[in-house]
Write a protein that holds these residues in place. Structure first.
Motif, short mmCIF file in Angstrom:
data_model
loop_
_atom_site.label_atom_id
_atom_site.label_comp_id
_atom_site.label_asym_id
_atom_site.label_seq_id
_atom_site.Cartn_x
_atom_site.Cartn_y
_atom_site.Cartn_z
N UNK A 172 0.80 -1.22 0.00
CA UNK A 172 0.00 0.00 0.00
C UNK A 172 0.84 1.27 0.00
N UNK A 173 2.02 1.21 0.57
CA UNK A 173 2.88 2.40 0.67
C UNK A 173 3.72 2.62 -0.59
N UNK A 174 3.63 1.74 -1.57
CA UNK A 174 4.47 1.82 -2.77
C UNK A 174 4.02 2.91 -3.72
N UNK A 175 5.00 3.50 -4.38
CA UNK A 175 4.75 4.53 -5.38
C UNK A 175 5.61 4.21 -6.59
N UNK A 176 5.00 4.29 -7.78
CA UNK A 176 5.71 4.08 -9.04
C UNK A 176 5.67 5.41 -9.78
N UNK B 193 10.84 4.73 -11.43
CA UNK B 193 11.29 4.74 -10.04
C UNK B 193 10.23 4.02 -9.21
N UNK B 194 10.65 2.99 -8.52
CA UNK B 194 9.73 2.22 -7.68
C UNK B 194 10.19 2.41 -6.24
N UNK B 195 9.32 3.04 -5.44
CA UNK B 195 9.65 3.29 -4.02
C UNK B 195 8.68 2.51 -3.14
N UNK B 196 9.23 1.87 -2.14
CA UNK B 196 8.41 1.15 -1.18
C UNK B 196 9.15 1.09 0.15
N UNK C 203 0.23 5.84 -6.98
CA UNK C 203 0.27 5.38 -5.60
C UNK C 203 -0.53 4.08 -5.50
N UNK C 204 0.12 3.03 -5.01
CA UNK C 204 -0.55 1.74 -4.92
C UNK C 204 -1.76 1.78 -4.01
#
Length: 103
Positions: free
Chosen positions: A9-13, A72-75, A34-35
């Motif tokens: 749920x906190x992931x952002x692409x 960019x994949x942030x988690x 935002x996932x």
């Protein structure tokens, strides 16, 4: 080959188009997904696109006047950056960048 961090749920692409002769910010048109805003099916399709881009990642992207897509994949588990040459980009990645969503 790089791997994707675990996405929750906190992931952002973030997908943007980079490179070319003139670096004009408005042409990069970054899209942020935002996932937490996506349902399970959307997340699955986005993950499928990202996994398909893993073997296309190239540190050589952007040399000369070549355009490329930067993903960019942030988690919580970390951050991964992929650079996919524009001429090798899968259609779903182009659509994700262009529309900010998949069909």
């Amino acid at each position: 080959m790089k791997t994707l961090p675990e996405l929750g749920d906190d992931s952002v692409v973030r997908v943007s188009r980079q490179g070319g002769v003139a670096a004009i910010h408005s042409l990069s048109r970054p899209r942020e997904i935002e996932f937490a805003q996506c349902d399970t099916g959307q997340r699955r399709r986005i993950c499928s696109v990202l996994e398909g881009c893993l073997p296309l990642d190239s540190s050589e992207s952007g040399r000369g006047d070549q355009r490329f897509y930067q993903i960019e994949v942030r988690s919580r588990a970390g951050e991964t950056v992929l650079k996919v040459p524009e001429d090798q980009a899968p259609g779903d990645l182009v659509h994700l960048w262009d529309k900010g969503q998949l069909l």
